[in-house]
Design an enzyme around this catalytic site. Structure first.
Site, PDB file in Angstrom:
ATOM      1  N   GLU A 398       0.796  -1.352   0.156  1.00 26.27           N
ATOM      2  CA  GLU A 398      -0.186   0.010   0.095  1.00 26.27           C
ATOM      3  C   GLU A 398       0.781   1.181  -0.116  1.00 26.27           C
ATOM      4  O   GLU A 398       1.585   1.513   0.917  1.00 26.27           O
ATOM      5  CB  GLU A 398      -0.815  -0.131   1.140  1.00 26.27           C
ATOM      6  N   ARG A 414       4.173   1.145   2.074  1.00 26.16           N
ATOM      7  CA  ARG A 414       4.297   0.237   3.112  1.00 26.16           C
ATOM      8  C   ARG A 414       5.356  -0.976   2.927  1.00 26.16           C
ATOM      9  O   ARG A 414       5.211  -1.530   1.783  1.00 26.16           O
ATOM     10  CB  ARG A 414       2.941  -0.475   3.150  1.00 26.16           C
ATOM     11  N   ARG A 478      -0.835  -1.157  15.810  1.00 27.07           N
ATOM     12  CA  ARG A 478      -1.332   0.141  15.340  1.00 27.07           C
ATOM     13  C   ARG A 478      -2.181   1.067  16.075  1.00 27.07           C
ATOM     14  O   ARG A 478      -3.329   1.224  16.062  1.00 27.07           O
ATOM     15  CB  ARG A 478      -2.519  -0.474  14.173  1.00 27.07           C
TER      16      ARG A 478
END
Length: 543
Positions: A398, A414, A478
């Site tokens: 990504e 990414r 995250r």
């Protein structure tokens, strides 16, 4: 003289012994969004190890002078029970993960009554708030928390600067111990909550500002669960015409239903990106459509070839009326996909219009050897036809693209190696690539999607060319969603040019756009709502 010194020593020892033995009220102030649309938001966690104390009598809060008190509906104090024996000896500030769920459909706005008891509330508070629960403490660790509820007309740009100044146990002042430094709390809006429109979850944000100033947010509508394609997934879109303060009813730019005799869960379309053609005002949404594949994960089950029976399809939809209505799907798979590739899809997030009018989306693909790559696709004819040249880097997925100088594109990727973002530059629309000096060194990541936008000096109040970046600012989980700014072309993102938005855990994807020349907007997967929108002044980033 010796007797006097001995007496003073004894008094000091007695005082020290009293202070040392008094139960301490431990306080942790949150760094998570305060959602205007929520009834309860966690403002403070309170932990009391009641070895001697029998009752919590009072907690006092003080708001800063510049806080708009008229925007606050109420302040509440909740009790949430005791600690589990297996965690004794550890320092926690809550007996469970979330007091207000972000993932339980239909239950994302208020405190879960199974886990918390409201013991006192003050509506329309003054600058100083005195909460007097006179609540009995159980022997051992007791958990409380302070909730803040805003009024619906509270501004997204408001901040809540508040501190806990006093606590009383058994009628006496208790020592306060703070686990975090005091920081202003920022407002947010839950654009999409679990359970909205009958959908279990919402994921994968994209965000742009149209030529008319309308905010357009896209995302996956994941009806059955939170799983990636292949599943029952549509691309949803929300519009805001008042800079993110309110959002219109969701519409679906891309949805295939029971196409071709397959059930909805085998016609999923998702992972969207959105682009505004700044020359014409046309808005484009791009997504991956999977037809069949037996509900296995498309990342694994999409194969070579270009037919919809074997491989994911790259589809577009466009709007010429500021995102109100959308065209039928436009399938461009044959234009851009090498048949040997197993999977081709977009960024996700947002695309750009270059200064010369070229439209650009970031892409990712899995080659014949099952190796992922990131790159770009572009259109020179207002979206009629599209092309792809070469990948920027292997083992990347990504990505987001920004034009850092006229004709110079930066791809921020990414990287499956983990630890930090990969960054490459192209001056010929992806025919050749050069690694940027910041690659794999400057921007840390936990292997997650991120956002990157370029803001020209003449289009912002700071008067400098700026790169804005957002992601989970960590290498492990995250959480710690942070916006960062660079004024040297992405070579550095100094700590003083950063704003932490959400310290807690979510899915972590985000997308940035400039709301106006003073304000950046972000739509992201937060710890408090599946799609959270916040607005941050550029002068908060670049002070």
């Amino acid at each position: 003289m010796k007797k006097r010194i001995s007496l003073l020593l004894l008094l000091n020892l007695f005082a020290f012994s009293f202070i040392h033995s008094a139960d301490v009220v431990q306080v942790k102030q949150t760094r998570i969004p305060i959602l205007i649309d929520r009834t309860d938001n966690v403002l403070f966690y309170v932990r009391i190890n009641a070895e001697e104390s029998k009752e919590l009598n009072q907690i006092t809060l003080k708001f800063a002078d510049d806080v708009e008190l008229k925007e606050i509906a109420s302040v509440k104090l909740f009790y949430s029970g005791t600690e589990a024996p297996q965690r004794l000896g550890q320092t926690h500030y809550a007996p469970l993960g979330q007091y207000v769920s972000s993932n339980s459909p239909g239950n994302t706005f208020a405190a879960n009554p199974s886990y918390s008891i409201k013991v006192v509330e003050q509506r329309s508070p003054n600058k100083e708030v005195v909460l007097s629960p006179n609540y009995k403490l159980f022997n051992g660790i007791n958990y409380f928390w302070v909730s803040l509820q805003m009024k619906p007309n509270a501004s997204l740009l408001s901040k809540i600067d508040v501190e806990m100044t006093e606590a009383r146990l058994d009628g006496k002042d208790a020592p306060l111990s703070f686990a975090t430094e005091k920081e202003p709390h920022r407002m947010g809006i839950g654009v999409r909550h679990a359970g909205d429109d009958g959908s279990f979850s919402f994921r994968i944000p994209g965000l742009v500002t149209s030529n008319k100033g309308t905010l357009l947010g896209v995302y996956d509508v994941r009806y059955n669960n939170s799983a990636d394609l292949q599943e029952y997934v549509d691309v949803g879109l929300s519009r805001s015409t008042d800079k993110g303060q309110t959002w219109e009813k969701m519409i679906l730019p891309l949805s295939f239903g029971e196409y071709g005799g397959m059930p909805k869960a085998q016609n999923g379309v998702g992972d969207p990106a959105i682009l505004v053609d700044e020359k014409t005002g046309t808005i484009w949404v791009i997504a991956a459509w999977t037809h069949g594949m037996g509900n296995g994960r498309a990342w694994t089950n999409s194969m070579d070839g270009n037919g919809k029976e074997t491989t994911a399809q790259l589809v577009l939809s466009k709007s010429t009326d500021d995102g109100k209505t959308w065209s039928d799907p436009i399938n461009i798979t044959e234009q851009v996909k090498d048949p040997s590739w197993n999977f081709l899809l977009q960024g996700p997030g947002s695309g750009i219009t270059m200064e010369d009018g070229t439209l650009v989306f970031a892409i990712q693909y899995i080659d014949a050897d099952r190796m992922p790559h990131a790159g770009i696709m572009y259109s020179k004819d207002r979206g009629e036809t599209w092309a792809i040249h070469n990948a920027a880097r292997a083992n990347t997925t990504e990505a987001q693209v920004a034009e850092v100088e006229p004709g110079v594109l930066m791809l921020n990727m990414r990287d499956n190696r983990g630890g930090s973002r990969a960054v490459s530059i192209t001056t010929d629309l992806g025919k050749t690539w050069k690694e940027h000096t910041s690659s794999r060194t400057v921007l840390r990541e936990p292997v997650c999607m991120a956002s990157l936008i370029a803001v020209k000096a003449e289009e912002n109040v700071v008067g400098k060319d700026i790169l804005l970046f957002s992601n989970p600012n960590t290498t492990q989980g995250r959480n710690m969603i942070t916006i960062k700014a660079s004024v040297d072309g992405g070579h550095s993102f100094p700590n003083e040019y950063q704003v932490l938005l959400d310290e807690d855990y979510g899915w972590g994807y985000s997308c940035l756009t400039m709301i106006d020349e003073e304000t950046v907007g972000i739509l992201y997967e937060s710890s408090v709502a599946h799609m959270t929108f916040q607005a941050v002044k550029l002068t908060d980033l670049i002070k």
